[in-house]
Design a protein around this motif. Structure first.
Motif, PDB file in Angstrom:
ATOM      1  N   PHE A 292       0.858  -1.194   0.000  1.00 24.98           N
ATOM      2  CA  PHE A 292       0.000   0.000   0.000  1.00 24.98           C
ATOM      3  C   PHE A 292       0.887   1.234   0.000  1.00 24.98           C
ATOM      4  CE2 PHE A 292      -1.896   3.543   2.317  1.00 24.98           C
ATOM      5  CZ  PHE A 292      -3.063   3.738   1.581  1.00 24.98           C
ATOM      6  N   ILE A 293       0.515   2.219  -0.815  1.00 29.99           N
ATOM      7  CA  ILE A 293       1.222   3.495  -0.806  1.00 29.99           C
ATOM      8  C   ILE A 293       0.216   4.626  -0.940  1.00 29.99           C
ATOM      9  CG2 ILE A 293       3.407   2.638  -1.746  1.00 29.99           C
ATOM     10  CD1 ILE A 293       2.520   3.754  -4.473  1.00 29.99           C
ATOM     11  N   ASP A 294       0.602   5.782  -0.424  1.00 26.12           N
ATOM     12  CA  ASP A 294      -0.168   7.007  -0.622  1.00 26.12           C
ATOM     13  C   ASP A 294       0.820   8.171  -0.643  1.00 26.12           C
ATOM     14  OD1 ASP A 294      -0.181   8.589   2.074  1.00 26.12           O
ATOM     15  OD2 ASP A 294      -0.554   6.521   2.659  1.00 26.12           O
ATOM     16  N   PRO A 295       0.429   9.336  -1.119  1.00 28.98           N
ATOM     17  CA  PRO A 295       1.377  10.440  -1.307  1.00 28.98           C
ATOM     18  C   PRO A 295       2.082  10.902  -0.040  1.00 28.98           C
ATOM     19  CG  PRO A 295      -0.648  10.863  -2.524  1.00 28.98           C
ATOM     20  CD  PRO A 295      -0.904   9.654  -1.673  1.00 28.98           C
ATOM     21  N   THR A 296       1.487  10.712   1.134  1.00 30.68           N
ATOM     22  CA  THR A 296       2.111  11.191   2.374  1.00 30.68           C
ATOM     23  C   THR A 296       3.392  10.438   2.704  1.00 30.68           C
ATOM     24  OG1 THR A 296       0.783   9.676   3.720  1.00 30.68           O
ATOM     25  CG2 THR A 296      -0.135  11.870   3.301  1.00 30.68           C
ATOM     26  N   GLN A 297       3.616   9.282   2.094  1.00 35.74           N
ATOM     27  CA  GLN A 297       4.825   8.516   2.369  1.00 35.74           C
ATOM     28  C   GLN A 297       6.055   9.070   1.654  1.00 35.74           C
ATOM     29  OE1 GLN A 297       3.013   4.828   0.987  1.00 35.74           O
ATOM     30  NE2 GLN A 297       3.178   3.962   3.031  1.00 35.74           N
ATOM     31  N   PHE A 298       5.848  10.059   0.781  1.00 34.67           N
ATOM     32  CA  PHE A 298       6.953  10.565  -0.042  1.00 34.67           C
ATOM     33  C   PHE A 298       7.130  12.074   0.172  1.00 34.67           C
ATOM     34  CE2 PHE A 298       4.712   7.098  -2.243  1.00 34.67           C
ATOM     35  CZ  PHE A 298       5.707   6.120  -2.169  1.00 34.67           C
ATOM     36  N   ASN A 299       7.319  12.458   1.423  1.00 35.38           N
ATOM     37  CA  ASN A 299       7.430  13.881   1.748  1.00 35.38           C
ATOM     38  C   ASN A 299       8.878  14.346   1.700  1.00 35.38           C
ATOM     39  OD1 ASN A 299       8.625  13.271   4.403  1.00 35.38           O
ATOM     40  ND2 ASN A 299       6.574  12.540   4.909  1.00 35.38           N
ATOM     41  N   VAL A 300       9.049  15.640   1.833  1.00 37.13           N
ATOM     42  CA  VAL A 300      10.380  16.241   1.702  1.00 37.13           C
ATOM     43  C   VAL A 300      11.291  15.840   2.854  1.00 37.13           C
ATOM     44  CG1 VAL A 300       9.769  18.372   2.913  1.00 37.13           C
ATOM     45  CG2 VAL A 300      11.564  18.415   1.170  1.00 37.13           C
ATOM     46  N   ASN A 301      10.714  15.530   4.023  1.00 36.73           N
ATOM     47  CA  ASN A 301      11.553  15.108   5.149  1.00 36.73           C
ATOM     48  C   ASN A 301      12.339  13.843   4.812  1.00 36.73           C
ATOM     49  OD1 ASN A 301      10.598  17.216   6.688  1.00 36.73           O
ATOM     50  ND2 ASN A 301       9.039  16.003   7.733  1.00 36.73           N
ATOM     51  N   LEU A 302      11.688  12.917   4.133  1.00 37.57           N
ATOM     52  CA  LEU A 302      12.370  11.683   3.747  1.00 37.57           C
ATOM     53  C   LEU A 302      13.460  11.962   2.716  1.00 37.57           C
ATOM     54  CD1 LEU A 302      12.391   8.664   4.262  1.00 37.57           C
ATOM     55  CD2 LEU A 302      10.704   8.375   2.447  1.00 37.57           C
ATOM     56  N   SER A 303      13.212  12.923   1.841  1.00 39.72           N
ATOM     57  CA  SER A 303      14.221  13.286   0.850  1.00 39.72           C
ATOM     58  C   SER A 303      15.467  13.864   1.524  1.00 39.72           C
ATOM     59  CB  SER A 303      13.644  14.304  -0.137  1.00 39.72           C
ATOM     60  OG  SER A 303      14.494  14.472  -1.243  1.00 39.72           O
ATOM     61  N   ILE A 304      15.266  14.717   2.528  1.00 39.58           N
ATOM     62  CA  ILE A 304      16.398  15.278   3.273  1.00 39.58           C
ATOM     63  C   ILE A 304      17.122  14.179   4.039  1.00 39.58           C
ATOM     64  CG2 ILE A 304      17.069  16.929   5.047  1.00 39.58           C
ATOM     65  CD1 ILE A 304      16.115  18.151   2.368  1.00 39.58           C
ATOM     66  N   LEU A 305      16.363  13.206   4.559  1.00 43.93           N
ATOM     67  CA  LEU A 305      16.987  12.086   5.260  1.00 43.93           C
ATOM     68  C   LEU A 305      17.884  11.287   4.322  1.00 43.93           C
ATOM     69  CD1 LEU A 305      17.058  10.440   7.940  1.00 43.93           C
ATOM     70  CD2 LEU A 305      15.231   9.037   6.985  1.00 43.93           C
ATOM     71  N   PHE A 306      17.458  11.121   3.073  1.00 43.60           N
ATOM     72  CA  PHE A 306      18.286  10.419   2.094  1.00 43.60           C
ATOM     73  C   PHE A 306      19.621  11.140   1.890  1.00 43.60           C
ATOM     74  CE2 PHE A 306      14.349   8.535  -0.263  1.00 43.60           C
ATOM     75  CZ  PHE A 306      14.190   7.631   0.761  1.00 43.60           C
ATOM     76  N   VAL A 307      19.562  12.454   1.774  1.00 48.39           N
ATOM     77  CA  VAL A 307      20.805  13.225   1.603  1.00 48.39           C
ATOM     78  C   VAL A 307      21.672  13.097   2.854  1.00 48.39           C
ATOM     79  CG1 VAL A 307      21.766  15.522   1.214  1.00 48.39           C
ATOM     80  CG2 VAL A 307      19.697  14.817   0.002  1.00 48.39           C
TER      81      VAL A 307
END
Length: 385
Positions: A292-307
């Motif tokens: 299951f996926i929804d748009p809230t799982q792909f927020n900018v906080n996770l992107s910053i965590l990746f960096v």
């Protein structure tokens, strides 16, 4: 106190370099044997029961998360960090919107593999297909790779002529655009409702699944770690090829690389596309596991965590970024008893790393020399003035 901590850190770095030198001095058969033993240990981790090490398990504490589930998350984050390291660590491009490629890979398997997807339902109506029809998981894997790679090319083609902060802002906007599009295109992505019944290797989630179910997560971890090991081998070979050397030349001095015959735009586009493909495949595994996926799982906080994984671990060093990914995925789950202060601890750790180890916990030697040379130039500049 800061100086004392720096002295301790220098001692740690010297010890790591000594271990690395001894490792390189070992005969090839001994290094191969040690590597095989390490790989076997990685596959053994979900079953970890060695006395004295069981405290490492996240389910050893009250209310802890499933141990195999945390290991799966660590493996997916390592795959993300390896892909982002190609972009940031090797090519020197600051990508703050990597979550966009992760989301594209996740939505690829959701849109084409789930019977609840509007896309699959459209094909069922148009071609008079049975209601259980959907694209198989293996073909969805290929679709996810291709979609992420193409999106990397489409993003990189008009933007890679930018440098530094300008490129970072554009990529950050890309990540947010993907999330907003996924939220607003309800006729395609089902919007905030998300998409369920995303398939795994055995098909849609079902009690009949013998291996890749929703309860026993160990097979999912073994699948993810196998993909990680294959990608590590592929990226390592690429790093030591002509393409990898071109990336390093562009990272160190793009103008000088162009003068020496390296076409910066072409190789930066290669880095963007390859990094996007790895990020997309990580998203594909993520969506397949959780169904299951929804748009809230792909927020900018996770992107910053990746960096942060790449920066903390050591930009340019595959071992370093892997360690950074594991630490940032594992530690918050292991120390859930201080869950209310996790982000405070994370922020303090980031500040300390940037002060004491700006090159990361385990940087590449080349990158460490670059930062050392730049620091020396900065110290000499006032004297010349």
């Amino acid at each position: 106190m800061i100086n004392k901590m720096r002295e301790l850190d220098r001692g740690r770095v010297n010890a790591l370099h000594s271990v690395a030198d001894r490792w390189k001095a070992l005969p090839k058969w001994q290094r191969s044997l040690a590597f095989v033993a390490f790989v076997v240990f990685l596959y053994y981790l979900p079953l970890l029961g060695i006395p004295g090490l069981t405290w490492l398990r996240t389910d050893s504490i009250s209310g802890g998360s499933n141990w195999a589930g945390v290991l799966f998350t660590c493996a997916v984050y390592v795959l993300v960090a390896i892909g982002l390291n190609v972009v940031i660590g090797l090519a020197g491009l600051l990508d703050l919107g990597y979550i966009g490629f992760f989301a594209i890979g996740a939505y690829a398997v959701a849109l084409f593999g789930s019977v609840n997807s509007p896309v699959v339902q459209y094909f069922q109506r148009e071609f008079d297909l049975p209601p259980t029809w959907a694209v198989t998981w293996a073909i969805c894997a290929f679709i996810a790779l291709v979609m992420a790679l193409i999106s990397g090319v489409l993003l990189g083609w008009p933007t890679l002529r930018l440098r530094g902060d300008y490129l970072a802002i554009v990529t950050l906007g890309f990540g947010e655009i993907i999330r907003i599009v996924a939220r607003n295109m309800e006729g395609v992505t089902r919007g905030p409702q998300g998409i369920s019944a995303i398939p795994g290797p055995e098909g849609p989630p079902s009690p009949d699944n013998q291996i890749f179910g929703l309860i026993d997560i160990k097979p999912w971890y073994w699948l993810a770690i196998t993909v990680v090991l294959l990608m590590v081998f592929a990226v390592r070979r690429l790093e030591h090829s002509r393409v990898g050397r071109s990336w390093l030349a562009i990272r160190e001095d793009e103008d000088a690389a162009a003068v020496m015959g390296v076409y910066p735009f072409k190789f930066k586009l290669w880095a963007f596309a390859i990094g996007a493909a790895l990020g997309g495949f990580a998203g594909f595994l993520f969506a397949s596991r959780y169904a299951f996926i929804d748009p809230t799982q792909f927020n900018v906080n996770l992107s910053i965590l990746f960096v942060a994984m790449v920066v903390v671990g050591g930009s340019g060093n595959m071992v370093g970024v892997s360690v950074g990914a594991v630490l940032l995925a594992y530690l918050p789950e292991r120390f859930r008893e201080i869950a209310d202060y996790r982000w405070l601890a994370f922020g303090l750790a980031m500040v300390l790393v940037m002060i004491l180890r700006p090159q990361g916990l385990i940087p590449s030697r080349r990158r460490a020399r670059e930062l050392k040379d730049r620091a020396a130039e900065a110290e000499e500049a006032p004297a010349h003035v």
